[in-house]
Design a protein around this motif. Structure first.
Motif, PDB file in Angstrom:
ATOM      1  N   GLU A   9      28.556 -25.575 -10.760  1.00  0.00           N
ATOM      2  CA  GLU A   9      28.893 -24.638 -11.395  1.00  0.00           C
ATOM      3  C   GLU A   9      30.267 -24.685 -12.231  1.00  0.00           C
ATOM      4  N   TYR A  10      31.044 -25.267 -11.327  1.00  0.00           N
ATOM      5  CA  TYR A  10      32.495 -25.418 -11.824  1.00  0.00           C
ATOM      6  C   TYR A  10      33.253 -26.388 -11.274  1.00  0.00           C
ATOM      7  N   ILE A  11      34.431 -26.929 -11.679  1.00  0.00           N
ATOM      8  CA  ILE A  11      35.527 -27.491 -10.799  1.00  0.00           C
ATOM      9  C   ILE A  11      36.742 -27.028 -10.918  1.00  0.00           C
ATOM     10  N   GLN A  12      37.808 -26.806  -9.990  1.00  0.00           N
ATOM     11  CA  GLN A  12      38.944 -26.197 -10.194  1.00  0.00           C
ATOM     12  C   GLN A  12      39.781 -26.929 -10.836  1.00  0.00           C
ATOM     13  N   MET A  13      40.901 -26.334 -11.597  1.00  0.00           N
ATOM     14  CA  MET A  13      41.789 -27.080 -12.542  1.00  0.00           C
ATOM     15  C   MET A  13      42.423 -28.197 -11.745  1.00  0.00           C
ATOM     16  N   ILE A  14      42.938 -28.145 -10.653  1.00  0.00           N
ATOM     17  CA  ILE A  14      43.705 -29.116  -9.838  1.00  0.00           C
ATOM     18  C   ILE A  14      42.865 -30.061  -9.371  1.00  0.00           C
ATOM     19  N   GLN A  15      41.598 -29.987  -9.053  1.00  0.00           N
ATOM     20  CA  GLN A  15      40.631 -30.890  -8.792  1.00  0.00           C
ATOM     21  C   GLN A  15      40.205 -31.793 -10.009  1.00  0.00           C
ATOM     22  N   GLU A  24      48.822 -38.277  -9.582  1.00  0.00           N
ATOM     23  CA  GLU A  24      48.413 -38.901  -8.178  1.00  0.00           C
ATOM     24  C   GLU A  24      48.112 -38.380  -7.186  1.00  0.00           C
ATOM     25  N   HIS A  25      48.412 -36.962  -7.173  1.00  0.00           N
ATOM     26  CA  HIS A  25      48.011 -36.321  -5.854  1.00  0.00           C
ATOM     27  C   HIS A  25      47.927 -34.637  -6.288  1.00  0.00           C
ATOM     28  N   GLY A  26      47.391 -33.816  -5.431  1.00  0.00           N
ATOM     29  CA  GLY A  26      47.285 -32.515  -5.331  1.00  0.00           C
ATOM     30  C   GLY A  26      48.596 -31.930  -5.542  1.00  0.00           C
ATOM     31  N   ALA A  27      49.792 -32.232  -5.043  1.00  0.00           N
ATOM     32  CA  ALA A  27      51.014 -31.540  -5.302  1.00  0.00           C
ATOM     33  C   ALA A  27      51.338 -31.550  -6.656  1.00  0.00           C
ATOM     34  N   MET A  28      51.290 -32.825  -7.150  1.00  0.00           N
ATOM     35  CA  MET A  28      51.334 -33.136  -8.617  1.00  0.00           C
ATOM     36  C   MET A  28      50.714 -32.279  -9.574  1.00  0.00           C
ATOM     37  N   ALA A  29      49.443 -32.117  -9.334  1.00  0.00           N
ATOM     38  CA  ALA A  29      48.554 -31.289  -9.888  1.00  0.00           C
ATOM     39  C   ALA A  29      48.994 -29.992 -10.299  1.00  0.00           C
ATOM     40  N   GLN A  30      49.409 -29.346  -8.908  1.00  0.00           N
ATOM     41  CA  GLN A  30      49.759 -28.158  -8.619  1.00  0.00           C
ATOM     42  C   GLN A  30      51.006 -27.956  -9.628  1.00  0.00           C
ATOM     43  N   PHE A  31      52.051 -28.915  -9.460  1.00  0.00           N
ATOM     44  CA  PHE A  31      53.109 -28.947 -10.342  1.00  0.00           C
ATOM     45  C   PHE A  31      53.071 -28.869 -11.628  1.00  0.00           C
ATOM     46  N   VAL A  32      52.371 -29.656 -12.354  1.00  0.00           N
ATOM     47  CA  VAL A  32      52.124 -29.783 -13.891  1.00  0.00           C
ATOM     48  C   VAL A  32      51.264 -28.330 -14.258  1.00  0.00           C
ATOM     49  N   VAL A  33      50.454 -27.764 -13.526  1.00  0.00           N
ATOM     50  CA  VAL A  33      49.858 -26.578 -13.817  1.00  0.00           C
ATOM     51  C   VAL A  33      50.760 -25.461 -13.911  1.00  0.00           C
ATOM     52  N   GLU A  34      51.634 -25.593 -12.772  1.00  0.00           N
ATOM     53  CA  GLU A  34      52.764 -24.187 -12.725  1.00  0.00           C
ATOM     54  C   GLU A  34      53.779 -24.478 -13.722  1.00  0.00           C
ATOM     55  N   GLU A  35      54.307 -25.935 -14.160  1.00  0.00           N
ATOM     56  CA  GLU A  35      55.142 -25.843 -15.122  1.00  0.00           C
ATOM     57  C   GLU A  35      54.432 -25.760 -16.721  1.00  0.00           C
ATOM     58  N   ASP A  45      47.698 -22.566 -19.548  1.00  0.00           N
ATOM     59  CA  ASP A  45      47.310 -21.644 -18.425  1.00  0.00           C
ATOM     60  C   ASP A  45      47.831 -22.163 -17.198  1.00  0.00           C
ATOM     61  N   TYR A  46      48.423 -21.099 -16.483  1.00  0.00           N
ATOM     62  CA  TYR A  46      48.978 -21.546 -15.138  1.00  0.00           C
ATOM     63  C   TYR A  46      48.287 -21.414 -13.798  1.00  0.00           C
ATOM     64  N   ARG A  47      47.083 -21.131 -13.771  1.00  0.00           N
ATOM     65  CA  ARG A  47      46.194 -20.865 -12.900  1.00  0.00           C
ATOM     66  C   ARG A  47      45.662 -22.240 -12.119  1.00  0.00           C
ATOM     67  N   LYS A  48      45.995 -22.498 -10.897  1.00  0.00           N
ATOM     68  CA  LYS A  48      45.901 -23.914 -10.376  1.00  0.00           C
ATOM     69  C   LYS A  48      44.403 -23.956  -9.814  1.00  0.00           C
ATOM     70  N   ARG A  49      43.627 -22.691  -9.795  1.00  0.00           N
ATOM     71  CA  ARG A  49      42.460 -22.555  -9.053  1.00  0.00           C
ATOM     72  C   ARG A  49      41.540 -22.092 -10.245  1.00  0.00           C
ATOM     73  N   LEU A  50      41.920 -22.409 -11.263  1.00  0.00           N
ATOM     74  CA  LEU A  50      40.994 -21.968 -12.399  1.00  0.00           C
ATOM     75  C   LEU A  50      39.836 -22.760 -12.432  1.00  0.00           C
ATOM     76  N   LYS A  51      38.646 -21.988 -12.554  1.00  0.00           N
ATOM     77  CA  LYS A  51      37.393 -22.432 -12.535  1.00  0.00           C
ATOM     78  C   LYS A  51      36.654 -23.054 -14.101  1.00  0.00           C
ATOM     79  N   VAL A  52      37.076 -24.383 -14.004  1.00  0.00           N
ATOM     80  CA  VAL A  52      36.666 -25.033 -15.477  1.00  0.00           C
ATOM     81  C   VAL A  52      35.134 -25.271 -15.479  1.00  0.00           C
TER      82      VAL A  52
END
Length: 68
Positions: A9-15, A24-35, A45-52
């Motif tokens: 149904e969806y995939i989370q933004m960081i995934q 390269e990795h999850g921490a980097m994904a979280q960082f680019v979203v937060e920034e 959009d700053y939501r890391k767990r946003l349902k795309v």
């Protein structure tokens, strides 16, 4: 523009960022979203767990992906 075939149904933004190999990795994904470096349907959009979901467009670092 690239496309990504959604299996559920969806995939989370960081995934999605990891699956597309845009980061390269999850921490980097979280960082680019937060920034605020990721756009979701044309808006930052700053939501890391946003349902795309299907028909959404995600942009990062000059790249775009449409969810199909």
């Amino acid at each position: 523009m690239q496309t990504f075939s959604l299996k559920g149904e969806y995939i989370q933004m960081i995934q999605l960022l990891k699956v597309m190999n845009w980061v390269e990795h999850g921490a980097m994904a979280q960082f680019v979203v937060e920034e605020g470096l990721v756009k979701y349907n044309g808006e930052v959009d700053y939501r890391k767990r946003l349902k795309v979901k299907k028909d959404d467009v995600v942009e990062f670092d000059g790249q775009q992906v449409k969810i199909i």
